[in-house]
Design a protein around this motif. Structure first.
Motif, short mmCIF file in Angstrom:
data_model
loop_
_atom_site.label_atom_id
_atom_site.label_comp_id
_atom_site.label_asym_id
_atom_site.label_seq_id
_atom_site.Cartn_x
_atom_site.Cartn_y
_atom_site.Cartn_z
N ALA A 248 -18.43 -8.46 -42.29
CA ALA A 248 -19.87 -8.75 -42.27
C ALA A 248 -20.66 -7.46 -42.20
O ALA A 248 -21.66 -7.28 -42.93
N VAL A 249 -20.19 -6.51 -41.38
CA VAL A 249 -20.90 -5.23 -41.22
C VAL A 249 -20.86 -4.45 -42.53
O VAL A 249 -21.88 -3.91 -43.00
N VAL A 250 -19.67 -4.43 -43.17
CA VAL A 250 -19.51 -3.71 -44.44
C VAL A 250 -20.45 -4.30 -45.49
O VAL A 250 -21.14 -3.57 -46.21
N CYS A 251 -20.48 -5.63 -45.57
CA CYS A 251 -21.35 -6.33 -46.53
C CYS A 251 -22.80 -5.92 -46.32
O CYS A 251 -23.51 -5.61 -47.28
N LEU A 252 -23.21 -5.92 -45.06
CA LEU A 252 -24.60 -5.61 -44.70
C LEU A 252 -24.94 -4.18 -45.14
O LEU A 252 -25.98 -3.92 -45.76
#
Ligand SMILES: *[C@@H]1O[C@H](CO)[C@@H](O)[C@H](O)[C@H]1NC(C)=O
Length: 287
Positions: A248-252
């Protein structure tokens, strides 16, 4: 008595027969004439023991008087004494007496009634001091007493919940200090316990862990009529949760940088266009 004789007479000798006759006709009437006190009457409190009462509510004790007719009863007495302590003093709460067994309490919040073969004691606005041993004594017209007792305790809230781990057996053990009638339940990461996570023992106090490696938050919730309290055992964070969080962090971050690049490109194009126009205007002025 006749039956008794018939059963034995065919096979017994005359001597035994005489003794039996003696027993039946001379002694038996004596038993019939004896006062029917202790041997006949019995009293029995119907509440399940110990009786637990929430402070402020009312205590209701109901008792049954068996094999005694109300006409044979001269007095019914309800008494109270502490369950433990050094100076145990028995206090009379109420008495019923007279032909119609009229009842009277010794305190305004005590009510007693006697009907048919039943007597009830009610204490309104129960307090901790009302806990203890309640005695009921029934006295017959001959002065013989029959009595029974019942333990009454305060209904207590859940106290001091804790969870400990038994590493060698992969168990989580939940304990509670002195709450009345505690019910145990478990949650893992705020969700119900599934087979993949573990199995709860019959009384609810033990969680047999099946999830491997052990991870996440295990919460034990203990409740009763007065509310609930809980404790949590925290193991290492679960990996699946970790991976999805990282994703999720990478996507963001990707989305943010993409947005940044787009904004930069738009800004550059806008600036370029503006400068072009200004150049045109400048040329127009000089011509
Ligand atoms: C772990 O649980 C087992 C089985 O209930 C028990 O025999 C053992 O004493 C426990 N060990 C500890 C450290 O409590």
């Amino acid at each position: 008595m006749d039956k008794f004789l018939f059963l034995y007479s065919p096979s017994t000798s005359a001597g035994v027969m005489d003794l039996q006759y003696f027993l039946c006709w001379r002694i038996a009437p004596l038993f019939l004439l004896m006062p029917c006190g202790l041997h006949c009457m019995s009293v029995h409190i119907l509440n399940e023991e110990p009786v637990y009462v929430i402070p402020g509510s009312s205590l209701d004790l109901k008792a049954q008087i068996k094999r005694g007719h109300l006409e044979d009863i001269s007095t019914i007495t309800w008494e109270h004494e502490p369950e433990t302590g050094f100076n145990i003093e028995r206090v009379t709460l109420a008495t019923c007496s007279g032909r119609s067994l009229k009842c009277a309490g010794t305190r305004p919040n005590v009510r007693v009634s006697t009907e048919q073969q039943e007597t009830t004691l009610q204490i309104n606005g129960y307090t901790t001091a009302d806990s203890g041993v309640y005695s009921l004594t029934v006295t017959d017209r001959q002065g013989a007493n029959t009595s029974t007792q019942c333990i009454v305790r305060e209904y207590e809230a859940v106290h001091h919940v804790s969870v400990s781990i038994n590493v060698s057996h992969s168990l989580l053990v939940c304990t509670e200090a002195w709450g009345t009638d505690p019910r145990f339940s478990w949650r893992h990461e705020s969700a119900d316990i599934t087979k993949a996570v573990g199995k709860v023992s019959n009384n609810g106090t033990i969680l047999i862990i099946t999830i491997s490696p052990l991870c996440g938050h295990f919460t034990c919730i203990v409740s009763n009529k007065l509310g609930h309290s809980s404790a949590t055992y925290t193991a290492a964070p679960c990996e699946t949760e970790n991976r999805s969080a990282t994703a999720a962090v990478v996507c963001l971050l990707l989305l943010l940088s993409l947005g940044g690049v787009l904004a930069f490109l738009l800004w550059r194009r806008y600036r370029h266009n503006n400068r072009g126009e200004r150049l045109h205007e400048h040329l127009d002025d000089t011509i």
